[in-house]
Design an enzyme around this catalytic site. Structure first.
Site, mmCIF file in Angstrom:
data_model
loop_
_atom_site.group_PDB
_atom_site.id
_atom_site.type_symbol
_atom_site.label_atom_id
_atom_site.label_comp_id
_atom_site.label_asym_id
_atom_site.label_seq_id
_atom_site.Cartn_x
_atom_site.Cartn_y
_atom_site.Cartn_z
ATOM 1 N N CYS A 155 0.847 -0.726 -0.339
ATOM 2 C CA CYS A 155 -0.099 -0.004 0.190
ATOM 3 C C CYS A 155 0.645 1.049 0.205
ATOM 4 O O CYS A 155 0.099 2.515 -0.236
ATOM 5 C CB CYS A 155 -1.220 0.240 1.230
ATOM 6 S SG CYS A 155 -0.113 -0.445 3.225
ATOM 7 N N HIS A 249 -2.001 7.116 3.166
ATOM 8 C CA HIS A 249 -0.833 7.000 3.457
ATOM 9 C C HIS A 249 0.016 8.415 3.089
ATOM 10 O O HIS A 249 -0.566 8.457 1.834
ATOM 11 C CB HIS A 249 -0.270 5.888 3.015
ATOM 12 C CG HIS A 249 0.136 4.381 3.585
ATOM 13 N ND1 HIS A 249 -0.930 4.136 4.674
ATOM 14 C CD2 HIS A 249 0.446 3.938 3.432
ATOM 15 C CE1 HIS A 249 -0.434 3.078 5.000
ATOM 16 N NE2 HIS A 249 0.061 2.310 4.238
HETATM 17 N N1 LIG Z 1 -4.294 -2.741 5.439
HETATM 18 C C1 LIG Z 1 -3.749 -1.930 4.281
HETATM 19 O O1 LIG Z 1 -3.615 -0.933 4.124
HETATM 20 C C2 LIG Z 1 -2.733 -3.357 3.761
HETATM 21 C C3 LIG Z 1 -2.906 -2.835 2.320
HETATM 22 C C4 LIG Z 1 -2.714 -3.841 1.687
HETATM 23 C C5 LIG Z 1 -2.136 -4.843 1.882
HETATM 24 N N2 LIG Z 1 -2.448 -5.535 3.202
HETATM 25 C C6 LIG Z 1 -1.794 -7.034 2.933
HETATM 26 O O2 LIG Z 1 -3.819 -7.570 2.697
HETATM 27 C C7 LIG Z 1 -3.470 -8.844 3.704
HETATM 28 C C8 LIG Z 1 -4.943 -8.734 5.028
HETATM 29 O O3 LIG Z 1 -4.257 -7.119 5.667
HETATM 30 P P1 LIG Z 1 -5.775 -6.589 6.977
HETATM 31 O O4 LIG Z 1 -4.947 -5.344 7.077
HETATM 32 O O5 LIG Z 1 -7.284 -6.854 6.130
HETATM 33 O O6 LIG Z 1 -5.251 -7.604 7.695
HETATM 34 P P2 LIG Z 1 -6.328 -8.449 9.059
HETATM 35 O O7 LIG Z 1 -7.340 -7.121 9.557
HETATM 36 O O8 LIG Z 1 -5.689 -8.131 10.545
HETATM 37 O O9 LIG Z 1 -7.058 -9.122 9.052
HETATM 38 C C9 LIG Z 1 -6.452 -10.504 8.830
HETATM 39 C C10 LIG Z 1 -7.604 -11.319 8.174
HETATM 40 O O10 LIG Z 1 -6.365 -13.123 7.847
HETATM 41 C C11 LIG Z 1 -7.722 -13.487 8.642
HETATM 42 N N3 LIG Z 1 -6.769 -15.302 9.080
HETATM 43 C C12 LIG Z 1 -6.174 -14.974 9.734
HETATM 44 N N4 LIG Z 1 -5.570 -16.143 10.297
HETATM 45 C C13 LIG Z 1 -5.776 -16.662 9.367
HETATM 46 C C14 LIG Z 1 -5.936 -18.328 9.018
HETATM 47 N N5 LIG Z 1 -4.591 -19.331 9.150
HETATM 48 N N6 LIG Z 1 -6.158 -18.894 8.018
HETATM 49 C C15 LIG Z 1 -7.406 -17.992 7.001
HETATM 50 N N7 LIG Z 1 -7.511 -16.825 7.312
HETATM 51 C C16 LIG Z 1 -6.812 -16.370 8.285
HETATM 52 C C17 LIG Z 1 -7.976 -13.015 9.203
HETATM 53 O O11 LIG Z 1 -9.653 -13.918 9.812
HETATM 54 P P3 LIG Z 1 -10.305 -13.636 11.207
HETATM 55 O O12 LIG Z 1 -11.110 -12.661 11.690
HETATM 56 O O13 LIG Z 1 -11.605 -15.257 10.592
HETATM 57 O O14 LIG Z 1 -9.248 -14.107 12.745
HETATM 58 C C18 LIG Z 1 -8.606 -11.807 8.533
HETATM 59 O O15 LIG Z 1 -10.022 -12.254 7.956
HETATM 60 C C19 LIG Z 1 -2.656 -8.491 4.669
HETATM 61 O O16 LIG Z 1 -0.976 -9.417 3.718
HETATM 62 C C20 LIG Z 1 -1.238 -7.077 4.344
HETATM 63 O O17 LIG Z 1 -0.146 -7.215 4.495
HETATM 64 C C21 LIG Z 1 -3.382 -4.512 3.182
#
Ligand SMILES: NC(=O)c1ccc[n+]([C@@H]2O[C@H](COP(=O)([O-])OP(=O)(O)OC[C@H]3O[C@@H](n4cnc5c(N)ncnc54)[C@H](OP(=O)(O)O)[C@@H]3O)[C@@H](O)[C@H]2O)c1
Length: 358
Positions: A155, A249
């Site tokens: 991002c 950002h």
């Molecule tokens: N946040 C940003 O601005 C952003 C931007 C670009 C890329 N990203 C990337 O996008 C991805 C998700 O980020 P996020 O910010 O959305 O994280 P997050 O809010 O912490 O969400 C994580 C998700 O992954 C699921 N999860 C956790 N353990 C798992 C497993 N063992 N098997 C399958 N699902 C699982 C969680 O499900 P439960 O609720 O069931 O635990 C939740 O749905 C990451 O790789 C991050 O680096 C994030």
């Protein structure tokens, strides 16, 4: 209508996928998956804290009613027979295991970093390096997959690469220095950033972030030569920090160009950048880069939602006396929209148009 699965549907980016696909003209979310914590529950129940009853919806837009009843599946056992495309929004370590399983038969558009640095994997930003999708053919051949994986950039990379592209095309680039002020939502929600750590504070380190931005920028702005991408030859150096902002950002960028140029020339190159103009892609912004004349802009609170969070806003374009042919500017880019879910939906739209999906 293409049927999509959203993996990691309960997280910050997963919820943004639900919003991005709500009333989408080409793609509909029909399957949702997450961890054991959520599996077997309806999406509404999975988002509701069992102990407190709190509905943990993060997006500004209301939660779409029609997906609330969908039963969340365990990602590792998800039935993908009835979907046409998979959006992955899980952490990188899980993505490394799960995404190849899905990609054996289906297209996977990912927001995770797991496969971004592999030779046969393009990191696409539609309108910036759309032609690098040709690597998908190589990937399918090398790995024997019917589907494929295309991760979107980090991002923080996305706004930087978008704004550098018109500068690269018009003036050439010798080197890039960038300092980021990244929002809290960029750290996700499990566990995310602890309130007491960030209140009244700036955290000067985000693990692995600087290396990701440097490598990805060179890959995205590189050239497709034969079966691989030749990274752009200019050096990229950055410092990535976390600040007390909810979304969006901000980046202070310093560029040494090959040809001398004036700030007005850079502003014009950015404003005139064709990008996705007339692309017909439903999630494309009208202008990929919006240049602000007000010296107090861009600001995350005022500018992150420009064109539904899909435009990168730039301001304060001026000369930099410390660099050879130096130009500097400030940008704001929405990290969970263009920088994650909506950006990945835009990538899917490009791949539909190019015939890789559907
Ligand atoms: N946040 C940003 O601005 C952003 C931007 C670009 C890329 N990203 C990337 O996008 C991805 C998700 O980020 P996020 O910010 O959305 O994280 P997050 O809010 O912490 O969400 C994580 C998700 O992954 C699921 N999860 C956790 N353990 C798992 C497993 N063992 N098997 C399958 N699902 C699982 C969680 O499900 P439960 O609720 O069931 O635990 C939740 O749905 C990451 O790789 C991050 O680096 C994030």
């Amino acid at each position: 209508m293409l049927r999509a699965a959203v993996v990691g549907a309960t997280g910050i980016v997963g919820q943004q996928f639900i919003v991005a696909l709500d009333k989408h003209p080409w793609i509909k979310a029909t399957a949702l998956a997450a961890s054991e914590r959520s599996a077997g529950r309806s999406y509404k129940d999975a988002l509701t804290d069992e102990k407190t009853g709190s509905f943990r919806w993060f997006c500004d837009e209301p939660a779409p009613a029609d997906v609330m009843g969908i039963q969340v599946q365990l990602a590792a056992e998800m039935d993908i027979a009835n979907v046409d495309i998979i959006f992955s929004a899980i952490e990188s370590d899980q993505a490394r295991i799960l995404e190849p399983k899905f990609a054996a038969s289906k297209p996977v558009i990912s927001t995770a970093s797991a496969f971004r640095y592999e030779k046969d994997v393009p990191v696409l930003i539609p309108g910036i390096n759309s032609e690098q999708s040709a690597l998908i053919k190589v990937q399918r051949k090398v790995r024997g997959w019917k589907g494929f994986i295309t991760p979107d950039p980090n991002c923080t990379t996305i706004g930087l690469a978008i704004t550098l592209k018109p500068i690269l095309d018009a003036f050439g680039i010798k080197s890039v220095i960038m300092a980021s002020m990244q929002s809290l939502s960029g750290a996700g929600r499990s566990p995310g950033v602890i309130g007491l750590d960030i209140l009244d504070n700036v955290i000067p380190y985000i693990p692995s972030e600087e290396e990701k931005v440097q490598r990805e920028t060179q890959k995205i702005l590189g050239a497709l030569v034969g079966d691989s991408i030749q990274p752009a030859p200019f050096a990229v150096s950055c410092t990535c920090t976390r600040v007390n902002v909810r979304e969006g950002h901000t980046e202070a960028v310093f560029v040494s160009t090959q040809k001398p140029c004036e700030p007005l020339d850079v502003a014009k190159a950015m404003q005139d950048f064709a990008g996705l103009r007339d692309s017909g892609l439903p999630s494309a912004p009208n202008q990929m880069i919006v240049v602000h004349p007000d010296p107090f802009r861009p600001q995350p609170r005022l500018d992150r939602d420009t064109d539904s969070g899909m435009a990168t806003t730039v301001g304060r374009i001026r000369k930099d006396g410390a660099l050879d042919n130096g130009i500097k500017y400030v940008l704001v880019s929405h990290n969970t929209k263009m920088g994650a879910a909506r950006g990945a939906v835009l990538t899917a739209e490009l791949l539909v148009k190019q015939g890789f999906v559907g």
